[in-house]
Design a protein around this motif. Structure first.
Motif, PDB file in Angstrom:
ATOM      1  N   ASN A   1     -14.753   8.354  -4.583  1.00 27.16           N
ATOM      2  CA  ASN A   1     -13.740   8.199  -3.280  1.00 27.16           C
ATOM      3  C   ASN A   1     -13.492   6.716  -3.176  1.00 27.16           C
ATOM      4  OD1 ASN A   1     -15.293  10.045  -2.068  1.00 27.16           O
ATOM      5  ND2 ASN A   1     -17.157   8.866  -2.129  1.00 27.16           N
ATOM      6  N   VAL A   2     -13.921   6.230  -4.172  1.00 22.05           N
ATOM      7  CA  VAL A   2     -13.601   4.140  -4.273  1.00 22.05           C
ATOM      8  C   VAL A   2     -12.994   3.885  -5.437  1.00 22.05           C
ATOM      9  CG1 VAL A   2     -13.353   2.203  -2.845  1.00 22.05           C
ATOM     10  CG2 VAL A   2     -13.811   4.314  -1.832  1.00 22.05           C
TER      11      VAL A   2
ATOM     12  N   GLU B   1      -9.549   9.950   0.275  1.00 18.67           N
ATOM     13  CA  GLU B   1     -10.062  10.657   1.782  1.00 18.67           C
ATOM     14  C   GLU B   1      -9.944  11.966   1.990  1.00 18.67           C
ATOM     15  OE1 GLU B   1     -10.116   6.248   4.458  1.00 18.67           O
ATOM     16  OE2 GLU B   1      -8.862   6.871   3.368  1.00 18.67           O
TER      17      GLU B   1
ATOM     18  N   SER C   1      -4.615   6.988  -1.267  1.00 26.05           N
ATOM     19  CA  SER C   1      -3.712   5.785  -1.364  1.00 26.05           C
ATOM     20  C   SER C   1      -4.235   4.477  -2.283  1.00 26.05           C
ATOM     21  CB  SER C   1      -4.539   4.539  -0.003  1.00 26.05           C
ATOM     22  OG  SER C   1      -5.579   4.386   0.530  1.00 26.05           O
ATOM     23  N   HIS C   2      -3.575   4.175  -2.527  1.00 26.55           N
ATOM     24  CA  HIS C   2      -3.445   2.596  -3.866  1.00 26.55           C
ATOM     25  C   HIS C   2      -3.057   0.948  -2.996  1.00 26.55           C
ATOM     26  CE1 HIS C   2      -3.393   1.117  -8.080  1.00 26.55           C
ATOM     27  NE2 HIS C   2      -4.334   0.696  -7.238  1.00 26.55           N
TER      28      HIS C   2
ATOM     29  N   ASP D   1     -17.392   3.525  -5.863  1.00 25.34           N
ATOM     30  CA  ASP D   1     -17.626   4.890  -5.872  1.00 25.34           C
ATOM     31  C   ASP D   1     -17.190   6.470  -5.643  1.00 25.34           C
ATOM     32  OD1 ASP D   1     -19.261   6.698  -3.581  1.00 25.34           O
ATOM     33  OD2 ASP D   1     -18.544   6.243  -1.845  1.00 25.34           O
TER      34      ASP D   1
ATOM     35  N   LYS E   1       0.960  -1.261  -0.115  1.00 28.64           N
ATOM     36  CA  LYS E   1      -0.053   0.354   0.244  1.00 28.64           C
ATOM     37  C   LYS E   1       1.072   1.597  -0.291  1.00 28.64           C
ATOM     38  CE  LYS E   1      -3.707   2.887   2.015  1.00 28.64           C
ATOM     39  NZ  LYS E   1      -4.494   2.456   4.150  1.00 28.64           N
TER      40      LYS E   1
ATOM     41  N   SER F   1     -11.418  15.516  -3.504  1.00 24.17           N
ATOM     42  CA  SER F   1     -11.573  13.872  -4.358  1.00 24.17           C
ATOM     43  C   SER F   1     -11.989  14.041  -5.460  1.00 24.17           C
ATOM     44  CB  SER F   1     -12.331  13.255  -3.152  1.00 24.17           C
ATOM     45  OG  SER F   1     -12.124  13.217  -2.165  1.00 24.17           O
TER      46      SER F   1
ATOM     47  N   GLU G   1       0.335   5.532  -0.637  1.00 23.84           N
ATOM     48  CA  GLU G   1      -0.544   6.615   0.066  1.00 23.84           C
ATOM     49  C   GLU G   1       0.444   7.883  -0.030  1.00 23.84           C
ATOM     50  OE1 GLU G   1      -1.634   6.681   4.879  1.00 23.84           O
ATOM     51  OE2 GLU G   1      -2.170   5.110   3.490  1.00 23.84           O
TER      52      GLU G   1
ATOM     53  N   TRP H   1     -10.034  12.571  -8.511  1.00 20.73           N
ATOM     54  CA  TRP H   1     -10.465  11.628  -9.180  1.00 20.73           C
ATOM     55  C   TRP H   1     -10.680  11.742 -11.104  1.00 20.73           C
ATOM     56  CZ3 TRP H   1     -12.709   7.330  -8.290  1.00 20.73           C
ATOM     57  CH2 TRP H   1     -12.849   6.268  -9.439  1.00 20.73           C
TER      58      TRP H   1
ATOM     59  N   ARG I   1      -7.678   4.465  -2.935  1.00 20.38           N
ATOM     60  CA  ARG I   1      -9.300   5.430  -1.796  1.00 20.38           C
ATOM     61  C   ARG I   1      -9.201   7.031  -2.047  1.00 20.38           C
ATOM     62  NH1 ARG I   1     -12.147   1.968   1.093  1.00 20.38           N
ATOM     63  NH2 ARG I   1     -11.486  -0.232   1.626  1.00 20.38           N
TER      64      ARG I   1
ATOM     65  N   THR J   1      -7.152  -1.570  -4.797  1.00 22.52           N
ATOM     66  CA  THR J   1      -8.409  -0.015  -4.457  1.00 22.52           C
ATOM     67  C   THR J   1      -7.496   0.465  -4.033  1.00 22.52           C
ATOM     68  OG1 THR J   1      -9.708  -2.121  -2.760  1.00 22.52           O
ATOM     69  CG2 THR J   1      -9.801   0.357  -2.589  1.00 22.52           C
TER      70      THR J   1
END
Length: 177
Positions: A78-79, A108, A117-118, A75, A6, A15, A8, A19, A106, A104
């Protein structure tokens, strides 16, 4: 037999701004030009969405991979959860190893900005061949550290580009330099 990592970073942007930037396949490819060779989403606008498939050519730990994946869950903004299969041609393509992979992403919001984070994973088969491949990847190729470096490089690129473009806002007409 999983290998996970991970990375981050906190980016001074919303966000939504992050994105929009990172889901552009041109930006994702540019985030690591030494190891990314192209990314395409199978969508009309070439952007990810839940259920969409994608193809990315890349290298991880010095090994070329042809990754075919799918976004299992999104989402927005966000995700994003993706899974896929990476095809690693070994011995000049004489043997191709298939490794399930996923991640994943994210976003936040925090007091200091947005934490991106990935978390990524590779799932080596639990058999002799899989154990040998995992050993080569983690030990001989130092793959776990290189996986972290690969992912961190992407995040640092996004932070630098997004924050520098935010500070380069155009001046209002009539202001002096």
């Amino acid at each position: 037999m999983y290998v996970t990592d991970k990375a981050e970073i906190v980016i001074d942007a919303s966000s939504e701004e992050i994105w929009e930037y990172v889901t552009d396949p041109v930006h994702w490819t540019a985030s690591n030009p030494e190891e990314h060779y192209g990314l395409e989403y199978d969508t009309p606008d070439n952007r990810p969405r839940e259920g969409a498939t994608f193809h990315q050519a890349e290298e991880v730990a010095g090994m070329y991979a042809d990754l075919h994946g799918r976004f299992q869950y999104i989402d927005h903004p966000n995700v994003a959860v993706w899974t896929g299969t990476a095809y690693y041609p070994l011995l000049r393509g004489f043997v191709t190893v298939r490794i399930p992979e996923g991640g994943t992403i994210r976003l936040e919001e925090t007091e200091d900005g947005t934490r991106m984070s990935h978390t990524v994973w590779m799932d080596f088969p639990n058999n002799r061949r899989g154990r040998a491949l995992k050993w080569v990847f983690t030990t001989a190729l130092n793959g776990k550290a290189k996986l972290y470096d690969h992912t961190t490089k992407e995040l640092v690129f996004f932070k630098d580009r997004i924050e520098s473009s935010a500070s380069e806002k155009p001046k209002s007409p009539g202001t002096s330099s």
